[in-house]
Design a protein around this motif. Structure first.
Motif, PDB file in Angstrom:
ATOM      1  N   ARG A 194       0.839  -1.112  -0.045  1.00 15.27           N
ATOM      2  CA  ARG A 194       0.068  -0.087  -0.108  1.00 15.27           C
ATOM      3  C   ARG A 194       0.831   1.324  -0.061  1.00 15.27           C
ATOM      4  O   ARG A 194       0.407   2.151  -0.646  1.00 15.27           O
TER       5      ARG A 194
ATOM      6  N   ASP B 230       2.055   1.767  -3.480  1.00 12.50           N
ATOM      7  CA  ASP B 230       0.825   2.337  -4.393  1.00 12.50           C
ATOM      8  C   ASP B 230       0.817   3.618  -3.881  1.00 12.50           C
ATOM      9  O   ASP B 230       0.356   4.549  -5.038  1.00 12.50           O
TER      10      ASP B 230
ATOM     11  N   GLN C 138       0.817   6.693  -6.635  1.00 13.95           N
ATOM     12  CA  GLN C 138      -0.618   7.539  -6.921  1.00 13.95           C
ATOM     13  C   GLN C 138      -0.417   8.967  -6.880  1.00 13.95           C
ATOM     14  O   GLN C 138      -0.786   9.920  -7.585  1.00 13.95           O
TER      15      GLN C 138
END
Length: 169
Positions: free
Chosen positions: A148, A151, A155
């Motif tokens: 996460r 990610d 992002q």
């Protein structure tokens, strides 16, 4: 060291599928299911924070089988990972065809919640799984958390290129 078991965080509720839940295909609208799941998971999360939390992420979302009229949806949510101000909750939704009694796994996901107050932390520092399912999910938490974080950075890089201009400009 304060310890909590996954079972102590368990939140369970049953929702009968009604016409207002359905989309044009005669199945539960995905957004409605996500709303119910977020509410259920937040109960499990607050059992280890006892403070206001916000939904930070929903991932590993799997719509496995549709829910229809004459079905019930049994939602089970429990904590599977602890951070300092964040935590992860696993949610599964088990369907039941009420006229036949057939049960099926219809949905799963993982939710991340963060304590809103920056001065508060999760009340526990150790999470103890009881079942084989819980053990597998708790065991994979560190890897999912790292994924996460990676990610989130990707992002943020992508968001630098997203415009917020008016569409007619």
């Amino acid at each position: 060291m304060m310890k909590v078991t996954c079972n102590e965080t368990l939140a369970v509720s049953i929702h009968r599928v009604i016409n207002a839940d359905l989309n044009e295909h005669g199945t539960v609208f995905g957004g409605r299911l996500l709303e119910l799941v977020d509410g259920e998971a937040s109960v499990a999360a607050m059992r280890v924070t006892r403070s206001t939390i916000v939904t930070a992420a929903m991932d590993h979302v799997q719509f496995l089988r549709p829910f229809r009229l004459q079905d019930s949806m049994c939602m089970e949510a429990y904590v599977t990972g602890l951070g300092h101000r964040s935590l992860e909750v696993f949610v599964k939704v088990i369907g039941e065809h009420l006229q036949t009694g057939e049960r099926f796994l219809g949905f799963t996901c993982l939710m991340t919640y963060v304590i809103q107050d920056p001065h508060r932390e999760v009340l526990y520092d150790e999470l103890e799984p009881t079942t084989a399912e819980q053990q597998a999910l708790v065991r994979g938490y560190a890897q999912r958390r790292q994924h996460r974080a990676t990610d989130r950075q990707a992002q943020q890089d992508l968001l630098k290129h997203v415009t917020i201009r008016k569409p007619w400009e």
